[in-house]
Design a protein around this motif. Structure first.
Motif, PDB file in Angstrom:
ATOM      1  N   VAL A 249       0.741  -1.202  -0.118  1.00 27.97           N
ATOM      2  CA  VAL A 249      -0.126   0.127  -0.076  1.00 27.97           C
ATOM      3  C   VAL A 249       0.778   1.377  -0.134  1.00 27.97           C
ATOM      4  O   VAL A 249       1.907   1.377   0.720  1.00 27.97           O
ATOM      5  CB  VAL A 249      -0.820   0.121   1.189  1.00 27.97           C
ATOM      6  N   LEU A 250       0.563   2.272  -0.804  1.00 30.11           N
ATOM      7  CA  LEU A 250       1.365   3.564  -1.068  1.00 30.11           C
ATOM      8  C   LEU A 250       0.359   4.614  -0.477  1.00 30.11           C
ATOM      9  O   LEU A 250      -0.628   4.738  -1.279  1.00 30.11           O
ATOM     10  CB  LEU A 250       2.006   3.674  -2.374  1.00 30.11           C
ATOM     11  N   ILE A 251       0.621   5.305   0.311  1.00 27.82           N
ATOM     12  CA  ILE A 251      -0.256   6.397   0.753  1.00 27.82           C
ATOM     13  C   ILE A 251       0.469   7.960   0.506  1.00 27.82           C
ATOM     14  O   ILE A 251       1.762   7.814   1.083  1.00 27.82           O
ATOM     15  CB  ILE A 251      -0.808   6.518   2.198  1.00 27.82           C
ATOM     16  N   ALA A 252       0.065   8.746  -0.121  1.00 28.12           N
ATOM     17  CA  ALA A 252       0.860  10.071  -0.124  1.00 28.12           C
ATOM     18  C   ALA A 252      -0.370  11.212   0.042  1.00 28.12           C
ATOM     19  O   ALA A 252      -1.410  10.973  -0.765  1.00 28.12           O
ATOM     20  CB  ALA A 252       1.465  10.155  -1.447  1.00 28.12           C
ATOM     21  N   SER A 253       0.143  12.206   0.591  1.00 29.82           N
ATOM     22  CA  SER A 253      -0.834  13.258   0.897  1.00 29.82           C
ATOM     23  C   SER A 253      -0.346  14.339   1.301  1.00 29.82           C
ATOM     24  O   SER A 253       0.852  14.352   1.785  1.00 29.82           O
ATOM     25  CB  SER A 253      -1.825  12.746   2.140  1.00 29.82           C
ATOM     26  N   GLN A 254      -0.906  15.728   0.561  1.00 25.10           N
ATOM     27  CA  GLN A 254      -0.181  16.923   1.052  1.00 25.10           C
ATOM     28  C   GLN A 254      -1.287  17.735   1.778  1.00 25.10           C
ATOM     29  O   GLN A 254      -0.999  18.781   1.768  1.00 25.10           O
ATOM     30  CB  GLN A 254       0.068  17.596  -0.293  1.00 25.10           C
ATOM     31  N   VAL A 255      -2.287  17.133   2.150  1.00 21.31           N
ATOM     32  CA  VAL A 255      -3.610  17.797   2.848  1.00 21.31           C
ATOM     33  C   VAL A 255      -3.567  16.963   4.238  1.00 21.31           C
ATOM     34  O   VAL A 255      -4.715  17.327   4.659  1.00 21.31           O
ATOM     35  CB  VAL A 255      -4.738  17.888   1.945  1.00 21.31           C
ATOM     36  N   SER A 256      -2.481  16.384   4.950  1.00 20.57           N
ATOM     37  CA  SER A 256      -2.836  15.642   6.165  1.00 20.57           C
ATOM     38  C   SER A 256      -2.235  16.615   7.233  1.00 20.57           C
ATOM     39  O   SER A 256      -0.965  16.859   7.315  1.00 20.57           O
ATOM     40  CB  SER A 256      -2.059  14.467   6.087  1.00 20.57           C
ATOM     41  N   VAL A 257      -3.383  17.454   7.606  1.00 24.51           N
ATOM     42  CA  VAL A 257      -2.945  18.736   8.351  1.00 24.51           C
ATOM     43  C   VAL A 257      -2.172  18.367   9.575  1.00 24.51           C
ATOM     44  O   VAL A 257      -2.402  17.362  10.349  1.00 24.51           O
ATOM     45  CB  VAL A 257      -4.370  19.440   8.970  1.00 24.51           C
ATOM     46  N   GLY A 258      -0.846  18.982   9.485  1.00 21.82           N
ATOM     47  CA  GLY A 258      -0.064  18.831  10.674  1.00 21.82           C
ATOM     48  C   GLY A 258       0.935  17.983  10.540  1.00 21.82           C
ATOM     49  O   GLY A 258       1.986  18.024  11.181  1.00 21.82           O
TER      50      GLY A 258
END
Ligand SMILES: NC(=O)c1ccc[n+]([C@@H]2O[C@H](COP(=O)([O-])OP(=O)(O)OC[C@H]3O[C@@H](n4cnc5c(N)ncnc54)[C@H](O)[C@@H]3O)[C@@H](O)[C@H]2O)c1
Length: 390
Positions: A249-258
């Motif tokens: 599983v690959l998770i990428a996010s630039q909106v994960s606050v903090g």
């Protein structure tokens, strides 16, 4: 041993990664910055170069002029390689201009705007006979190479499960046109077909393949913008299938606050597991079912020669992002020196990210975008045309 001479395109006043590259290049006194074209705005390009104390006639207002003028200098003066730290859409044109004038290229990721451009880059690089390196920063960390070696030695057994995550929060708010770094990343003309997956998902993908030694063959994905008004993804998840049957599983996010730069990877084999976290980079956790977990730390005897070769200070003096970048610079300088001397590059220089990693990264971005947009569950990664690093 002479210093390897570097030119830079991008990285002007107000830019992010160019300054990091300059610090990293200077860290071990093996590379010196001799010239550059630091901005697309000619005035800013000149003022940025002057602020770095470069000779005035080695600061250029456009990169085509830079390549031509450098090529015309005496061999013991002209740059040996160019570092590309511009927005993505300029990576191919700058690399092409450099290769065509006979210079080696060290580029930041993603290698190009899309996979079609990547094929063009490969063709130009191959016909030039010059070297290409890609700054997948995280491969410069000692504990990443420690993890790689332990997987290679079979300490985890057969790899069955990988979970890799790169979470940031800096794009969680509505777009601010004054945020220079955000502005081009959310613009398809400058970033390509993806924002988040291209910007940080590609690092996570590279890390998973590099540590495990496995290749992703297929993936399914759900990516997109979570902040209204954006054209490109700012978040997403992909499920991965690897060539040995392992799942991931690959998770990428630039909106994960903090979240800051929460890159972490967990890999499980049939005998053991490991975990590495970029925000605690000097530790590697090893896990077993028949004994307590162990923490391996940088700078200790008993760790691999590879990780020791990337460590500068005694255990407990933290090293991090800048040193990881510097390790890639040392490796690229070694590759150039080895090519000049007609010998194989020493140590980890021979395995630093190059054209094949660049191709894999672009194939990943293309597949993840297609998989999320399409109705089919699984999408194949386009065949890799072979390891063709010059
Ligand atoms: N390896 C990493 O960890 C890492 C981290 C951040 C960024 N990056 C990559 O580095 C690249 C730059 O990212 P950034 O955040 O520093 O962007 P940035 O916007 O801060 O800097 C880009 C620079 O390129 C310059 N530029 C634009 N057009 C130019 C031209 N025609 N000629 C010369 N210079 C020109 C801009 O003036 C600016 O100085 C991107 O490809 C990004 O994906 C990699």
């Amino acid at each position: 041993m002479r210093k390897i001479r570097m030119g830079m395109v991008g990285g002007g006043d107000g830019a992010f990664i160019g300054a990091v590259h300059r610090i990293a290049a200077a860290m071990d006194s093996r590379v010196e910055l001799v010239c550059g074209c630091f901005s697309g705005d000619p005035e800013r390009a000149l003022s940025s170069g002057q602020a770095l104390g470069l000779e005035t006639d080695r600061v250029y207002s456009d990169y085509h002029t830079m390549m031509g003028m450098e090529a015309a200098l005496a061999a013991d003066r002209r740059m040996d390689f160019v570092t590309i730290v511009t927005p993505n859409h300029l990576h191919l044109p700058v690399a092409k201009a450099a290769f065509e004038q006979g210079f080696h290229v060290l580029s930041d990721k993603p290698a190009t705007l899309n996979l079609a451009e990547m094929k063009e880059l490969m063709a130009v690089a191959e016909s030039s006979g010059k070297l290409y390196g890609l700054t997948h920063t995280y491969l410069g960390y000692p504990m990443v190479q420690e993890a790689r070696q332990r997987v290679e030695r079979g300490e985890l057994g057969t790899i069955r499960k990988l979970i890799v995550e790169y979470s940031q929060g800096w794009l969680a708010a509505a777009d601010d046109p004054n945020n220079k770094q955000a502005a081009w990343r959310i613009d398809p003309r400058q970033a390509g077909e993806s924002c988040c997956m291209a910007d940080i998902g590609s690092h996570a993908f590279n890390l998973a393949e590099a540590i495990s030694g496995l290749k992703v063959t297929e993936l399914c994905a759900d990516i997109g913008p979570l902040v209204p008004g954006r054209q490109l993804d700012d978040d997403g998840t992909a499920m991965l299938r690897f060539d040995n049957g392992a799942r991931g599983v690959l998770i990428a996010s630039q909106v994960s606050v903090g979240e800051e730069n929460n890159l972490q990877i967990r890999i499980y084999g049939d005998r053991g597991g490991l975990q590495w976290q970029q925000e605690q980079p000097n530790s590697l956790k090893l896990m077993y079912n028949d004994q307590p977990a162990q923490i391996v730390r940088t700078g200790w005897s008993g760790t691999s020669e590879a990780s020791c070769s990337l460590t500068r200070t005694p255990a407990g003096h933290p090293e991090g992002y800048l040193e990881a970048f510097a390790n890639l610079y040392l490796q690229f300088a070694e590759r150039i020196a080895a090519a000049e001397e007609g010998r194989p590059p020493a140590g980890l220089a021979s395995s630093m990210p190059g054209l094949s990693d660049a191709y894999r990264g672009m194939a990943f971005i293309e597949a993840v975008v297609a998989a999320s947009a399409g109705g089919d569950k699984w999408h194949s990664l386009k065949d890799h045309p072979g390891n063709t690093e010059a």
